[in-house]
Motif scaffolding. Structure first.
Motif, short mmCIF file in Angstrom:
data_model
loop_
_atom_site.label_atom_id
_atom_site.label_comp_id
_atom_site.label_asym_id
_atom_site.label_seq_id
_atom_site.Cartn_x
_atom_site.Cartn_y
_atom_site.Cartn_z
N LEU A 93 0.84 -1.20 0.00
CA LEU A 93 0.00 0.00 0.00
C LEU A 93 0.87 1.25 0.00
N GLY A 94 0.51 2.18 -0.84
CA GLY A 94 1.31 3.40 -1.00
C GLY A 94 2.17 3.37 -2.24
N ASP A 95 2.45 2.16 -2.76
CA ASP A 95 3.23 2.06 -3.99
C ASP A 95 2.43 2.57 -5.19
N TRP A 96 1.10 2.45 -5.13
CA TRP A 96 0.21 2.96 -6.16
C TRP A 96 -0.89 3.76 -5.46
N GLN A 97 -1.19 4.94 -5.96
CA GLN A 97 -2.14 5.82 -5.28
C GLN A 97 -3.57 5.30 -5.35
N ASN A 98 -3.84 4.35 -6.24
CA ASN A 98 -5.21 3.86 -6.44
C ASN A 98 -5.46 2.49 -5.81
N LEU A 99 -4.54 1.99 -4.97
CA LEU A 99 -4.66 0.66 -4.39
C LEU A 99 -5.23 0.71 -2.98
N LEU A 100 -6.26 -0.11 -2.73
CA LEU A 100 -6.81 -0.34 -1.40
C LEU A 100 -6.80 -1.84 -1.13
N VAL A 101 -6.70 -2.22 0.13
CA VAL A 101 -6.78 -3.63 0.53
C VAL A 101 -7.95 -3.80 1.48
N MET A 102 -8.79 -4.79 1.20
CA MET A 102 -9.97 -5.06 2.02
C MET A 102 -9.84 -6.45 2.64
N ARG A 103 -10.18 -6.53 3.92
CA ARG A 103 -10.13 -7.81 4.63
C ARG A 103 -11.35 -7.96 5.53
N THR A 104 -11.48 -9.15 6.10
CA THR A 104 -12.54 -9.45 7.06
C THR A 104 -11.96 -10.31 8.16
N VAL A 105 -12.59 -10.28 9.33
CA VAL A 105 -12.18 -11.21 10.39
C VAL A 105 -13.01 -12.49 10.36
N SER A 106 -13.93 -12.59 9.41
CA SER A 106 -14.85 -13.73 9.36
C SER A 106 -14.11 -15.06 9.22
N LYS A 107 -13.17 -15.13 8.29
CA LYS A 107 -12.55 -16.42 7.98
C LYS A 107 -11.56 -16.86 9.05
N MET A 108 -11.12 -15.93 9.89
CA MET A 108 -10.19 -16.30 10.95
C MET A 108 -10.91 -16.77 12.21
N GLY A 109 -12.24 -16.94 12.12
CA GLY A 109 -12.97 -17.50 13.23
C GLY A 109 -13.96 -16.57 13.89
N LEU A 110 -14.24 -15.43 13.26
CA LEU A 110 -15.12 -14.43 13.88
C LEU A 110 -16.25 -14.03 12.94
#
Length: 358
Positions: free
Chosen positions: A204-221
């Motif tokens: 993140l920050g290497d490209w101005q148009n990049l976002l990362v999305m995650r969830t805690v669902s798959k880790m057990g929540l």
């Protein structure tokens, strides 16, 4: 009433089918990519003590400050990046669509992929462009994708990493080419991050148009419905404007902050799921008439013989095993089934039932 419905409800909404969740009562539940492991009783008791202190008559922290602090520490979120919370990643997808939606604006993703990219684009009145993956291994067809980006000029591009429902992780160099070609935002959806060693979070920050999305669902929540979006603060400041007030309830905030203090337990469960995934993959590879695709998620995509998927799905259900029938969900998923990696005994029950059905 039907005349009034026809007058008020948009035609494109009337044409949709609501997202269906089957009733899993009495079945071994291997259909929804959930972590199959619970918490030790002592940890549950400690968690309940935390909940006991909450004031349900008060609104929650509007920004989820304690959760943000816990996420930044537990997930190694770069300190110069913004962080935005959602009621599951679905709400974040919706917020992104609302923030950019205008007549003629488009959302682009790779198909077969996560159905909510397409559904939420339509909810927001945007056009959805699905670029087919390669039919042999579900990898990115880079020339076709770059052509579609040039032709359609999408406002949002979603890349699931690893991909759902195919389970494979796309080539990172291909993804970089897409990020660099996209005229709008590119969101790398890392919902299955616990089950792979690769991530774009550190880029993140290497490209101005990049976002990362995650969830805690798959880790057990999965039960607390919490997703998070990471990226340059200037972007998240704008997206935050369409977030509904108090979108993360007090129970979710307290539970997430507590759980993230015990991340080593969740990490160990992810390691167990990875080990079971390998055992399941090996066992499936020995079955005639079943092709198990490589996976870096907590599920495995299967393709079975012609006109057999529905019968196999129903046969498994009759034996108390619920998996996901993807036949008909997309032309490239004909005769495909998806099984979530469960506990060792659940996986053994699935394999035993599948062998009998075959």
């Amino acid at each position: 009433m039907h005349d009034l419905i026809s007058q008020l409800i948009r035609p494109d909404i009337r044409a949709l089918t609501a997202y269906h969740v089957p009733d899993p009562a009495g079945l071994v539940k291997l259909d929804a990519m959930e972590n199959p492991y619970g918490w030790p009783e002592a940890l549950k008791a400690e968690w309940l003590e935390v909940l006991h202190e909450l004031s349900l008559n008060r609104y929650p922290d509007p920004r989820g400050t304690a959760v943000q602090v816990a996420l930044r520490e537990a997930m190694g979120i770069p300190p110069d990046m913004g962080l935005l919370l959602g009621n599951g990643s679905d709400e974040l997808i919706q917020m992104l669509a609302i923030a950019v939606a205008q007549p003629g604006r488009k959302v682009l993703s790779l198909d077969p992929g996560f159905v909510m990219y397409r559904m939420i684009a339509r909810f927001a009145g945007m056009d959805y462009v699905g670029v087919p993956l390669r039919s042999d291994d579900f990898s990115i067809d880079l020339p076709a994708t770059l052509d579609a980006i040039e032709r359609e000029q999408p406002a949002l591009v979603y890349l699931a990493y690893p991909n759902n429902p195919t389970g494979n992780r796309f080539d990172a160099d291909d993804m970089v080419r897409i990020i660099e070609a996209a005229p709008g935002l590119v969101i790398v959806d890392e919902a299955y991050a616990p089950f792979t060693d690769c991530s774009f979070l550190g880029l993140l920050g290497d490209w101005q148009n990049l976002l990362v999305m995650r969830t805690v669902s798959k880790m057990g929540l999965a039960g607390i419905r919490l997703g998070y979006l990471v990226g340059p603060p200037d972007w998240l400041e704008q997206i935050d404007k369409v977030r509904l007030p108090y979108n993360i309830n007090v129970l979710t905030q307290a539970s997430a902050a507590f759980a993230l203090k015990h991340k080593p337990l969740l990490d160990e469960q992810a390691r167990m799921i990875r080990a079971e995934r390998q055992r399941l993959q090996t066992a499936l590879s020995t079955l005639n008439g079943v092709h198990a695709y490589p996976s870096e998620a907590n599920f495995i995509l299967l393709r079975v013989g012609e006109d057999r998927s529905d019968a196999i799905f129903n046969g498994l259900k009759d034996q108390g095993i619920l998996i996901k029938n993807l036949n008909g969900a997309h032309p490239m998923l004909d005769e495909c089934l998806r099984v979530t990696v469960g506990r060792a005994e659940e996986n053994a029950a699935f394999l035993s039932a599948l062998t009998r059905v075959l």
